[in-house]
Scaffold this motif. Sequence first.
Motif, PDB file in Angstrom:
ATOM      1  N   ASN A 184      31.334   2.582  49.564  1.00 59.00           N
ATOM      2  CA  ASN A 184      32.022   1.883  48.269  1.00 59.00           C
ATOM      3  C   ASN A 184      31.160   2.316  47.259  1.00 59.00           C
ATOM      4  O   ASN A 184      31.945   2.268  46.209  1.00 59.00           O
ATOM      5  CB  ASN A 184      31.930   0.428  48.870  1.00 59.00           C
ATOM      6  CG  ASN A 184      33.065   0.111  49.897  1.00 59.00           C
ATOM      7  OD1 ASN A 184      33.591   0.735  50.355  1.00 59.00           O
ATOM      8  ND2 ASN A 184      32.522  -1.257  50.512  1.00 59.00           N
ATOM      9  N   ASN A 185      30.023   2.387  47.347  1.00 52.57           N
ATOM     10  CA  ASN A 185      29.205   2.304  46.311  1.00 52.57           C
ATOM     11  C   ASN A 185      29.118   4.097  45.862  1.00 52.57           C
ATOM     12  O   ASN A 185      29.587   4.270  44.532  1.00 52.57           O
ATOM     13  CB  ASN A 185      27.528   2.268  46.392  1.00 52.57           C
ATOM     14  CG  ASN A 185      26.699   2.429  45.447  1.00 52.57           C
ATOM     15  OD1 ASN A 185      26.899   1.703  44.121  1.00 52.57           O
ATOM     16  ND2 ASN A 185      25.688   3.338  45.470  1.00 52.57           N
ATOM     17  N   LEU A 186      29.322   4.933  46.682  1.00 55.28           N
ATOM     18  CA  LEU A 186      29.554   6.215  46.005  1.00 55.28           C
ATOM     19  C   LEU A 186      30.816   6.493  45.480  1.00 55.28           C
ATOM     20  O   LEU A 186      30.994   7.086  44.320  1.00 55.28           O
ATOM     21  CB  LEU A 186      29.633   6.984  47.421  1.00 55.28           C
ATOM     22  CG  LEU A 186      29.660   8.771  47.499  1.00 55.28           C
ATOM     23  CD1 LEU A 186      28.328   9.294  46.723  1.00 55.28           C
ATOM     24  CD2 LEU A 186      29.931   9.392  48.579  1.00 55.28           C
ATOM     25  N   PHE A 187      31.961   5.817  45.906  1.00 57.44           N
ATOM     26  CA  PHE A 187      33.256   6.056  45.274  1.00 57.44           C
ATOM     27  C   PHE A 187      33.603   5.099  44.213  1.00 57.44           C
ATOM     28  O   PHE A 187      34.831   5.122  43.590  1.00 57.44           O
ATOM     29  CB  PHE A 187      34.289   6.258  46.453  1.00 57.44           C
ATOM     30  CG  PHE A 187      34.094   7.182  47.339  1.00 57.44           C
ATOM     31  CD1 PHE A 187      33.774   8.510  46.785  1.00 57.44           C
ATOM     32  CD2 PHE A 187      34.186   6.980  48.767  1.00 57.44           C
ATOM     33  CE1 PHE A 187      33.610   9.419  47.876  1.00 57.44           C
ATOM     34  CE2 PHE A 187      33.976   8.008  49.693  1.00 57.44           C
ATOM     35  CZ  PHE A 187      33.810   9.455  49.282  1.00 57.44           C
ATOM     36  N   ASP A 188      32.873   4.122  44.092  1.00 56.60           N
ATOM     37  CA  ASP A 188      33.195   2.947  43.426  1.00 56.60           C
ATOM     38  C   ASP A 188      34.604   2.188  43.583  1.00 56.60           C
ATOM     39  O   ASP A 188      35.137   2.122  42.490  1.00 56.60           O
ATOM     40  CB  ASP A 188      32.729   3.314  41.784  1.00 56.60           C
ATOM     41  CG  ASP A 188      32.797   2.030  40.845  1.00 56.60           C
ATOM     42  OD1 ASP A 188      32.755   0.980  41.329  1.00 56.60           O
ATOM     43  OD2 ASP A 188      33.251   2.161  39.411  1.00 56.60           O
ATOM     44  N   SER A 189      34.556   1.906  44.653  1.00 57.27           N
ATOM     45  CA  SER A 189      35.985   1.480  45.289  1.00 57.27           C
ATOM     46  C   SER A 189      35.837   0.827  46.343  1.00 57.27           C
ATOM     47  O   SER A 189      34.796   0.737  47.243  1.00 57.27           O
ATOM     48  CB  SER A 189      36.922   2.896  45.496  1.00 57.27           C
ATOM     49  OG  SER A 189      38.268   2.360  45.774  1.00 57.27           O
ATOM     50  N   VAL A 190      36.964   0.268  46.965  1.00 55.75           N
ATOM     51  CA  VAL A 190      37.328  -0.337  48.262  1.00 55.75           C
ATOM     52  C   VAL A 190      38.270   0.112  48.821  1.00 55.75           C
ATOM     53  O   VAL A 190      39.236   0.722  48.279  1.00 55.75           O
ATOM     54  CB  VAL A 190      37.568  -1.876  47.853  1.00 55.75           C
ATOM     55  CG1 VAL A 190      37.617  -2.782  49.108  1.00 55.75           C
ATOM     56  CG2 VAL A 190      36.341  -2.833  47.030  1.00 55.75           C
ATOM     57  N   PRO A 191      38.217   0.256  50.065  1.00 55.45           N
ATOM     58  CA  PRO A 191      39.406   1.202  51.069  1.00 55.45           C
ATOM     59  C   PRO A 191      40.594   0.135  50.898  1.00 55.45           C
ATOM     60  O   PRO A 191      40.675  -1.069  50.809  1.00 55.45           O
ATOM     61  CB  PRO A 191      38.669   0.884  52.543  1.00 55.45           C
ATOM     62  CG  PRO A 191      37.483   0.674  52.413  1.00 55.45           C
ATOM     63  CD  PRO A 191      37.012   0.009  51.330  1.00 55.45           C
ATOM     64  N   CYS A 192      41.589   0.924  50.893  1.00 60.00           N
ATOM     65  CA  CYS A 192      42.985   0.277  50.791  1.00 60.00           C
ATOM     66  C   CYS A 192      43.536   0.007  52.305  1.00 60.00           C
ATOM     67  O   CYS A 192      44.360  -0.993  52.495  1.00 60.00           O
ATOM     68  CB  CYS A 192      43.985   1.014  50.209  1.00 60.00           C
ATOM     69  SG  CYS A 192      44.160   2.772  50.593  1.00 60.00           S
ATOM     70  N   THR A 193      43.123   0.674  53.307  1.00 62.96           N
ATOM     71  CA  THR A 193      43.627   0.641  54.800  1.00 62.96           C
ATOM     72  C   THR A 193      42.410   0.655  55.636  1.00 62.96           C
ATOM     73  O   THR A 193      41.599   1.813  55.553  1.00 62.96           O
ATOM     74  CB  THR A 193      44.659   1.588  54.952  1.00 62.96           C
ATOM     75  OG1 THR A 193      45.630   1.430  53.893  1.00 62.96           O
ATOM     76  CG2 THR A 193      45.353   1.537  56.414  1.00 62.96           C
TER      77      THR A 193
END
Length: 341
Positions: A184-193
Motif C-alpha cells: 500500500n505504501n509502495l503504490f500509495d494505494s489501496v487494493p480494489c479487489t
Amino acid sequence: MVKIRIGMLGVAHVHAETYIKSLRSNEKVEFLGVFDRNLERLHELQEKYAIPTFSNPELLLQKNLQVVLVCSENVNHVQMIRLAARHGVDVLCEKPLAASIADLQEILLLEKQSGIRVMTAFPNRYIHAYKKLKHAYDADAFGTILGIKATNKGEMPGSWFIDKNLSGGGCLIDHTVHVADLLNNLFDSVPCTVNAYAANRLYPELEVEDVALVNWVYPNGISVTLDSSWSRMSSYPYARDLTMHVIGSKDSCRIDYFAESYTIFSSDNNKAILYYYGEDKDQKMLEDLILCYQKGWTFPISSICGCRSALVALAAQYSVKVGRPVEMQELLTDFLKEALL
C-alpha cells in the motif's frame, strides 16, 4: 535534555518485551511502566526488568504520559486507544490496528475528536531492502510491474492468537497486514479487489485458520499473491519469513528480510538454528517515533496506514466467508470511504 514520557497499555503481544528493552535503554525516554489485566504477565515483567506495573490503566495514564504503546490483544486495541484519547495521550499501536470495520472507524473518530495521534507499528517499513525496493520503484526501474509474489509465513503462535474472541482470526489477520502495508505504501494505494483461500489444515484442534493464500489487485492492475500461513513447523531453523518477488517488464527484484543470517547445525538441539544478525527494525521504528517528538513532525505510519492494511485482511476474511472475490467498497461505511479511499 527533556525526556519523552512513555508507557505501555497491554503486554500481550510478542513484541512488547522487545519494545520495553529498547525504550528502557534509550536515554531520550523516561519509561514509566506497563498496564495489563493479566497479573501473572505483570509479575514476570516486574521481576525481569524492575519496571513499574499497573493493574489499573488510569493510574498509569495519570503519570503525564506523552505516548503509550498499545500491545494488548487485537480486539482490545480500540479500548486501549479510547483510554489514551480520554487522557490526550498519543498512541503507537501494534498491528493489526483493529480486528473489525467498526473498531477501525471508531479509532479514526477518536483520533479526530480528541486530537491525539495514532501511529501503527509496522517496523518492516524500516527494512533497508524495502527502502531500496521503494527507491527503485519510484525511479521506474521495473517498468510495468506484472505481478508480486510474497510470503509472510510463521509458526503457529498459540496463546491468545488462536482465540478468535481475542485475536479476531487466525493467520489471515496475523500476517496479511505486514505485506499489505508495505505494498500500500509502495503504490500509495489501496487494493480494489481481494480474494482469499483459508482453512484449518495443519492444526485441526484450532478454531481459526492456519493456512491462507491471499490475492489482491490494485487499481493500477498490479496483482499480489501472498502466503500468510502458520506453516513453519518447529523443525524450521527460524520461526518466520518475509519475502517479496517483484516481477517487472524491465527489471525484477527479490527481497528476503532474514537473508542476513547464519545457520548452526546443532546436535544438541537436533536441528538447524538460524541466527539473524541484520538490522533491528523495531528499534529503528521507536527511534523514528522519538525523533518525531523532538522535531515536531507528524507520525510516519499513521492510523490511516493501519486501517488500510487491516482492511486487506478483513476483506480476505470476508472473501473466505462468502466464497468469492470481494470489492473493497463492499466493506466500507461512507465515513471510511471518505477517510481511506
